[in-house]
Motif scaffolding. Structure first.
Motif, PDB file in Angstrom:
ATOM      1  N   GLY A   6      15.443 -58.398 -23.448  1.00  0.00           N
ATOM      2  CA  GLY A   6      16.679 -59.148 -23.541  1.00  0.00           C
ATOM      3  C   GLY A   6      16.326 -60.620 -23.509  1.00  0.00           C
ATOM      4  N   HIS A   7      16.865 -61.321 -22.533  1.00  0.00           N
ATOM      5  CA  HIS A   7      16.535 -62.737 -22.456  1.00  0.00           C
ATOM      6  C   HIS A   7      16.399 -63.197 -21.008  1.00  0.00           C
ATOM      7  N   SER A  21      17.574 -60.122 -18.613  1.00  0.00           N
ATOM      8  CA  SER A  21      18.272 -58.925 -19.093  1.00  0.00           C
ATOM      9  C   SER A  21      17.339 -58.116 -19.973  1.00  0.00           C
ATOM     10  N   ARG A  23      17.838 -54.656 -22.973  1.00  0.00           N
ATOM     11  CA  ARG A  23      18.855 -54.038 -23.817  1.00  0.00           C
ATOM     12  C   ARG A  23      18.550 -52.554 -24.016  1.00  0.00           C
ATOM     13  N   GLU A  27      23.844 -52.225 -25.394  1.00  0.00           N
ATOM     14  CA  GLU A  27      24.230 -52.522 -24.017  1.00  0.00           C
ATOM     15  C   GLU A  27      23.221 -53.445 -23.351  1.00  0.00           C
ATOM     16  N   GLU A  28      23.716 -54.511 -22.741  1.00  0.00           N
ATOM     17  CA  GLU A  28      22.857 -55.420 -22.000  1.00  0.00           C
ATOM     18  C   GLU A  28      22.768 -54.956 -20.547  1.00  0.00           C
ATOM     19  N   PRO A  30      21.652 -55.903 -16.789  1.00  0.00           N
ATOM     20  CA  PRO A  30      21.262 -57.015 -15.929  1.00  0.00           C
ATOM     21  C   PRO A  30      20.038 -56.636 -15.092  1.00  0.00           C
TER      22      PRO A  30
END
Length: 92
Positions: A6-7, A21, A23, A27-28, A30
């Motif tokens: 994610g990021h 995050s 993925r 859906e992301e 946390p």
């Protein structure tokens, strides 16, 4: 249930965590890792707050691999449900 990168979200010095995050499809998920866990992974001195993002990038593959393992094992916690990594997660 395959997680992908994610990021990087940021460093929260007051909570001593780095938030990021991952993925699962659209859906992301946390995620967070304690700064002490990152320092443990590098086996070096404690990193200054302004260098936490660079440290996360250096350790990203190892961090995300462990996060994916916890996700597969459905070891989610918090609200919203997410992945929390601590030093103990990296000890064998």
């Amino acid at each position: 249930m395959t997680l992908t990168s994610g990021h990087y979200i940021g460093h929260e010095d007051d909570r001593m965590i780095v938030v990021f995050s991952m993925r699962d499809g659209g859906e992301e998920i946390p995620c967070a890792i304690s700064t002490s866990a990152m320092d443990y992974l590098e086996r070096g001195p404690q990193v200054r707050p302004e260098h936490r993002e660079a440290q996360f990038i250096r350790l990203r593959d190892r961090i995300e691999a462990r996060a994916a393992g916890k996700y597969r094992a459905t070891e989610l916690e918090g609200s919203p449900r997410g992945i929390v990594l601590r030093g103990v997660d990296f000890r064998t």
